[in-house]
Structure formats: C-alpha cells, structure tokens
Scaffold this motif. Structure first.
Motif, PDB file in Angstrom:
ATOM      1  N   LYS A   1       0.817  -1.198   0.000  1.00 17.92           N
ATOM      2  CA  LYS A   1       0.000   0.000   0.000  1.00 17.92           C
ATOM      3  C   LYS A   1       0.857   1.257   0.000  1.00 17.92           C
ATOM      4  O   LYS A   1       0.369   2.334  -0.267  1.00 17.92           O
ATOM      5  N   ALA A   2       2.131   1.125   0.311  1.00 14.79           N
ATOM      6  CA  ALA A   2       3.020   2.280   0.354  1.00 14.79           C
ATOM      7  C   ALA A   2       3.430   2.679  -1.048  1.00 14.79           C
ATOM      8  O   ALA A   2       3.657   1.838  -1.904  1.00 14.79           O
ATOM      9  N   GLN A   3       3.513   3.971  -1.254  1.00 12.33           N
ATOM     10  CA  GLN A   3       3.915   4.518  -2.541  1.00 12.33           C
ATOM     11  C   GLN A   3       5.229   5.268  -2.336  1.00 12.33           C
ATOM     12  O   GLN A   3       5.329   6.125  -1.477  1.00 12.33           O
ATOM     13  N   THR A   4       6.239   4.936  -3.128  1.00 15.77           N
ATOM     14  CA  THR A   4       7.531   5.607  -3.029  1.00 15.77           C
ATOM     15  C   THR A   4       7.436   6.970  -3.708  1.00 15.77           C
ATOM     16  O   THR A   4       6.919   7.088  -4.809  1.00 15.77           O
ATOM     17  N   VAL A   5       7.926   8.005  -3.021  1.00 17.39           N
ATOM     18  CA  VAL A   5       7.951   9.353  -3.571  1.00 17.39           C
ATOM     19  C   VAL A   5       9.372   9.901  -3.447  1.00 17.39           C
ATOM     20  O   VAL A   5      10.192   9.371  -2.700  1.00 17.39           O
ATOM     21  N   THR A   6       9.670  10.965  -4.170  1.00 18.41           N
ATOM     22  CA  THR A   6      11.031  11.513  -4.151  1.00 18.41           C
ATOM     23  C   THR A   6      11.148  12.793  -3.340  1.00 18.41           C
ATOM     24  O   THR A   6      12.252  13.248  -3.072  1.00 18.41           O
ATOM     25  N   GLN A   7      10.004  13.385  -2.976  1.00 18.14           N
ATOM     26  CA  GLN A   7      10.042  14.576  -2.143  1.00 18.14           C
ATOM     27  C   GLN A   7       8.753  14.690  -1.353  1.00 18.14           C
ATOM     28  O   GLN A   7       7.742  14.103  -1.723  1.00 18.14           O
ATOM     29  N   TYR A   8       8.813  15.472  -0.261  1.00 14.25           N
ATOM     30  CA  TYR A   8       7.626  15.671   0.571  1.00 14.25           C
ATOM     31  C   TYR A   8       7.752  16.989   1.316  1.00 14.25           C
ATOM     32  O   TYR A   8       8.775  17.262   1.943  1.00 14.25           O
ATOM     33  N   LYS A   9       6.708  17.809   1.242  1.00 15.62           N
ATOM     34  CA  LYS A   9       6.671  19.054   2.016  1.00 15.62           C
ATOM     35  C   LYS A   9       6.017  18.732   3.351  1.00 15.62           C
ATOM     36  O   LYS A   9       4.827  18.453   3.428  1.00 15.62           O
ATOM     37  N   ALA A  10       6.822  18.783   4.406  1.00 13.84           N
ATOM     38  CA  ALA A  10       6.393  18.353   5.733  1.00 13.84           C
ATOM     39  C   ALA A  10       5.639  19.457   6.477  1.00 13.84           C
ATOM     40  O   ALA A  10       5.569  20.603   6.029  1.00 13.84           O
ATOM     41  N   SER A  11       5.110  19.099   7.632  1.00 12.56           N
ATOM     42  CA  SER A  11       4.307  20.019   8.432  1.00 12.56           C
ATOM     43  C   SER A  11       5.097  21.212   8.969  1.00 12.56           C
ATOM     44  O   SER A  11       4.506  22.189   9.394  1.00 12.56           O
ATOM     45  N   ASN A  12       6.413  21.158   8.923  1.00 13.63           N
ATOM     46  CA  ASN A  12       7.226  22.298   9.370  1.00 13.63           C
ATOM     47  C   ASN A  12       7.524  23.261   8.213  1.00 13.63           C
ATOM     48  O   ASN A  12       8.265  24.221   8.380  1.00 13.63           O
TER      49      ASN A  12
ATOM     50  N   ALA B   1       6.902  16.446  17.651  1.00 19.08           N
ATOM     51  CA  ALA B   1       7.572  16.236  18.938  1.00 19.08           C
ATOM     52  C   ALA B   1       8.912  16.966  19.020  1.00 19.08           C
ATOM     53  O   ALA B   1       9.608  16.854  20.020  1.00 19.08           O
ATOM     54  N   CYS B   2       9.282  17.666  17.969  1.00 16.46           N
ATOM     55  CA  CYS B   2      10.567  18.391  17.868  1.00 16.46           C
ATOM     56  C   CYS B   2      11.771  17.447  17.892  1.00 16.46           C
ATOM     57  O   CYS B   2      12.866  17.855  18.274  1.00 16.46           O
ATOM     58  N   GLU B   3      11.570  16.189  17.486  1.00 13.59           N
ATOM     59  CA  GLU B   3      12.707  15.306  17.287  1.00 13.59           C
ATOM     60  C   GLU B   3      13.408  15.659  15.980  1.00 13.59           C
ATOM     61  O   GLU B   3      14.549  15.273  15.769  1.00 13.59           O
ATOM     62  N   ILE B   4      12.717  16.385  15.108  1.00 13.08           N
ATOM     63  CA  ILE B   4      13.299  16.946  13.889  1.00 13.08           C
ATOM     64  C   ILE B   4      13.093  18.449  13.968  1.00 13.08           C
ATOM     65  O   ILE B   4      12.020  18.914  14.352  1.00 13.08           O
ATOM     66  N   VAL B   5      14.139  19.199  13.628  1.00 13.68           N
ATOM     67  CA  VAL B   5      14.045  20.658  13.628  1.00 13.68           C
ATOM     68  C   VAL B   5      14.279  21.185  12.218  1.00 13.68           C
ATOM     69  O   VAL B   5      15.017  20.556  11.456  1.00 13.68           O
ATOM     70  N   PRO B   6      13.644  22.265  11.797  1.00 13.50           N
ATOM     71  CA  PRO B   6      12.709  23.010  12.631  1.00 13.50           C
ATOM     72  C   PRO B   6      11.451  22.184  12.873  1.00 13.50           C
ATOM     73  O   PRO B   6      10.996  21.463  11.997  1.00 13.50           O
ATOM     74  N   CYS B   7      10.955  22.301  14.087  1.00 12.36           N
ATOM     75  CA  CYS B   7       9.743  21.545  14.418  1.00 12.36           C
ATOM     76  C   CYS B   7       8.522  22.403  14.097  1.00 12.36           C
ATOM     77  O   CYS B   7       8.650  23.565  13.716  1.00 12.36           O
ATOM     78  N   ALA B   8       7.363  21.802  14.215  1.00  8.71           N
ATOM     79  CA  ALA B   8       6.124  22.499  13.878  1.00  8.71           C
ATOM     80  C   ALA B   8       5.979  23.720  14.773  1.00  8.71           C
ATOM     81  O   ALA B   8       6.222  23.653  15.974  1.00  8.71           O
ATOM     82  N   SER B   9       5.595  24.795  14.177  1.00  6.84           N
ATOM     83  CA  SER B   9       5.437  26.042  14.917  1.00  6.84           C
ATOM     84  C   SER B   9       4.227  25.950  15.826  1.00  6.84           C
ATOM     85  O   SER B   9       3.154  25.541  15.415  1.00  6.84           O
ATOM     86  N   THR B  10       4.420  26.329  17.084  1.00  2.00           N
ATOM     87  CA  THR B  10       3.302  26.330  18.031  1.00  2.00           C
ATOM     88  C   THR B  10       2.819  27.743  18.292  1.00  2.00           C
ATOM     89  O   THR B  10       1.862  27.941  19.020  1.00  2.00           O
ATOM     90  N   THR B  11       3.492  28.725  17.716  1.00  3.85           N
ATOM     91  CA  THR B  11       3.084  30.117  17.932  1.00  3.85           C
ATOM     92  C   THR B  11       2.283  30.591  16.746  1.00  3.85           C
ATOM     93  O   THR B  11       2.492  30.166  15.615  1.00  3.85           O
ATOM     94  N   ASN B  12       1.370  31.479  17.003  1.00  6.98           N
ATOM     95  CA  ASN B  12       0.558  32.067  15.957  1.00  6.98           C
ATOM     96  C   ASN B  12       1.330  33.246  15.385  1.00  6.98           C
ATOM     97  O   ASN B  12       1.616  34.203  16.093  1.00  6.98           O
ATOM     98  N   THR B  13       1.678  33.188  14.109  1.00  6.03           N
ATOM     99  CA  THR B  13       2.458  34.252  13.498  1.00  6.03           C
ATOM    100  C   THR B  13       1.592  35.442  13.112  1.00  6.03           C
ATOM    101  O   THR B  13       2.108  36.507  12.850  1.00  6.03           O
TER     102      THR B  13
END
Length: 166
Positions: free
Chosen positions: A19-30, A117-129
């Motif tokens: 069911k997994a599809q291999t991709v070459t790039q991904y725009k993450a939540s950060n 969880a900020c195990e990867i940085v930059p992590c998801a922003s928790t502040t409202n810009t």
C-alpha cells in the motif's frame, strides 16, 4: 523457525508495503520540502532516557517486540534520507522516511510525528504568526466601516456587542 518468520513477513509486512507509494520529495508540516539524500536535522529525543521515540529500527527481520530507538547521542546531528514512502493508515496519509544517521543501521520515522515532537528541527510552529488584534482595535475598524458607509448602524452595534461579550 525461518519459515515462521517468512510467513510473518508475508502475512503482515507485505500488505503494508504494497500500500506504500515511493515518492522523491515531501513538504512536511514544518514547511520544509525534503528530498531523497537531503539531511534531516535532528533535535532531541523525547523518551525519558533521551532516546528518540519516533526513530525506530526493527532489524533485518521485523519484530514488533524488538524495536530499537535512535540513541540520545544523535541529538542535534543529521540523518540522510534514503527513501520516502507515502502510506495510508486509518484513512490518513502518512509519510515514512528511512534515514541513516551514520553507521550500518537505517531507522524509519513517520516524519510529521517526529516534527510535532521536535525530534526533527525546525519543528512544527506552536506560535501564531498572525498578530492578534485587541477588542479595541476591532471596534475601531468597525467604526471606520460604519463611518465610510460600508456597514449599517445595526450591523455595527451587533458586531460591537459580539466583540465585547467575548
């Protein structure tokens, strides 16, 4: 024993991988777009012992009871992306990265969970810009709209009452 492990692989792992599809790039939540062979910057592990909760090594033959997490010594280091797979779990698209932080072991990580969880940085922003306007500022804007004729007096009064009752 080997036959049991092969059976385990064919029953449980192959349907997941198919069911997994291999991709070459991904725009993450950060907001970062990750590509194959990019380096992911690690933050700090979130387990009580400092190891990384979301970076897992299941070994050559996957065994759910034998999961090794990335040790705390890799905090603030980098890991090279070796593969990116898109899979759907309970109707939600998830992206699974296979990364190599150095050495012979590759770890898998659900990238957005690790970012949250900020195990990867930059992590998801928790502040409202977006700046938060005060109630007084909002009433002033409403008054300007009233004076310009963009809204009526009853509309102004209703919106002002709504703002004051927040």
């Amino acid at each position: 024993m080997i036959m049991k492990r092969l059976f385990f692989l064919s029953i449980f792992l192959i349907p997941f991988l198919s069911k997994a599809q291999t991709v070459t790039q991904y725009k993450a939540s950060n907001g970062v777009t990750y590509h194959l062979n990019d380096t992911v910057k690690l933050g700090r592990g979130t387990k009580p012992d400092g190891s990384f909760l979301y970076f897992e090594d299941h070994g050559i033959i996957p065994n759910p009871r034998s999961v090794r997490n990335l040790p705390k010594e890799f905090a603030n280091a980098g890991a090279i992306i070796k593969s990116i797979r898109k899979t759907t779990i309970s109707g939600v698209d998830k992206y699974l990265f296979s990364v190599n932080p150095g050495g012979p072991i590759r770890y898998t990580v659900f990238i957005d969970d690790a970012i949250a969880a900020c195990e990867i940085v930059p992590c998801a922003s928790t502040t409202n810009t977006k700046p938060v306007a005060s109630v007084a500022d909002e009433i002033k804007k409403l008054k300007e709209l009233l004076d310009s004729g963009a809204i009526t007096k009853p509309e102004y009064d209703a919106q002002k009452k709504k703002l004051l009752n927040q």
